[in-house]
Scaffold this motif. Structure first.
Motif, PDB file in Angstrom:
ATOM      1  N   ARG A   1       0.918  -1.113   0.130  1.00  0.00           N
ATOM      2  CA  ARG A   1       0.052   0.017  -0.139  1.00  0.00           C
ATOM      3  C   ARG A   1       0.975   1.201  -0.111  1.00  0.00           C
ATOM      4  O   ARG A   1       0.585   2.351  -0.746  1.00  0.00           O
ATOM      5  N   ASN A   2       1.947   1.483   0.638  1.00  0.00           N
ATOM      6  CA  ASN A   2       2.656   2.257   0.673  1.00  0.00           C
ATOM      7  C   ASN A   2       3.654   2.569  -0.481  1.00  0.00           C
ATOM      8  O   ASN A   2       3.845   3.927  -0.644  1.00  0.00           O
TER       9      ASN A   2
ATOM     10  N   ARG B   1       8.293   4.986  -8.607  1.00  0.00           N
ATOM     11  CA  ARG B   1       7.780   3.365  -8.986  1.00  0.00           C
ATOM     12  C   ARG B   1       8.507   2.957 -10.280  1.00  0.00           C
ATOM     13  O   ARG B   1       9.198   1.627 -10.373  1.00  0.00           O
TER      14      ARG B   1
ATOM     15  N   TYR C   1       4.903   8.182  -9.408  1.00  0.00           N
ATOM     16  CA  TYR C   1       4.984   7.182 -10.489  1.00  0.00           C
ATOM     17  C   TYR C   1       6.425   6.946 -10.914  1.00  0.00           C
ATOM     18  O   TYR C   1       6.987   6.077 -11.181  1.00  0.00           O
TER      19      TYR C   1
ATOM     20  N   SER D   1       2.718   1.627  -3.387  1.00  0.00           N
ATOM     21  CA  SER D   1       1.744   2.033  -4.571  1.00  0.00           C
ATOM     22  C   SER D   1       1.441   3.481  -4.298  1.00  0.00           C
ATOM     23  O   SER D   1       1.159   4.060  -5.415  1.00  0.00           O
ATOM     24  N   ARG D   2       1.563   4.237  -3.187  1.00  0.00           N
ATOM     25  CA  ARG D   2       1.422   5.607  -3.256  1.00  0.00           C
ATOM     26  C   ARG D   2       2.728   6.550  -3.514  1.00  0.00           C
ATOM     27  O   ARG D   2       2.624   7.694  -3.587  1.00  0.00           O
ATOM     28  N   LYS D   3       3.861   5.879  -3.849  1.00  0.00           N
ATOM     29  CA  LYS D   3       4.841   6.557  -4.251  1.00  0.00           C
ATOM     30  C   LYS D   3       4.786   7.271  -5.525  1.00  0.00           C
ATOM     31  O   LYS D   3       3.752   6.852  -6.524  1.00  0.00           O
TER      32      LYS D   3
END
Length: 113
Positions: free
Chosen positions: A48-49, A58, A55, A51-53
């Motif tokens: 979850r953490n 990531r 783009y 995924s919030r970074k």
């Protein structure tokens, strides 16, 4: 309650750069080793953490890991968890990562080598 504390402590250790002591790192690692449920919680929170970074972050992680951006959060967290529980990622590796430094051990673990 203790389980939640360990998940939070390990999550903070791995993801936010919280200065965790060697003793707390070792205890958290042992807890993760011995509890499939705790590992699942850790991977879920970590995913979850990540995924919030942003783009771009990531995407850069995906390049290092040789995977797609879509698969990055879960794979990153799974490999990180295995690296911690196996002892391949030491307290000093995690501390370096919290300072924005990358060690060879971190690269090897994230690449699945």
């Amino acid at each position: 309650m203790a389980r939640r504390f360990i998940v939070v402590a390990v999550s903070m250790l791995a993801l936010s750069g919280c200065g965790i002591s060697q003793a707390n790192y070792d205890a958290s690692r042992e807890a993760l080793r011995g509890s499939p449920s705790l590992r699942s919680d850790f991977v879920r929170n970590c995913t979850r953490n990540i995924s919030r970074k942003p783009y771009a972050t990531r995407r850069n992680i995906a390049k290092v890991m040789n995977t797609s951006v879509r698969n990055t959060p879960r794979l990153y967290c799974s490999r990180l968890t295995r690296g911690i529980t196996s002892g391949r990622l030491s307290h000093s590796d995690i501390a370096a990562a919290s300072r924005g430094q990358v060690t060879p051990a971190i690269i090897r673990v994230l690449q699945g080598r």
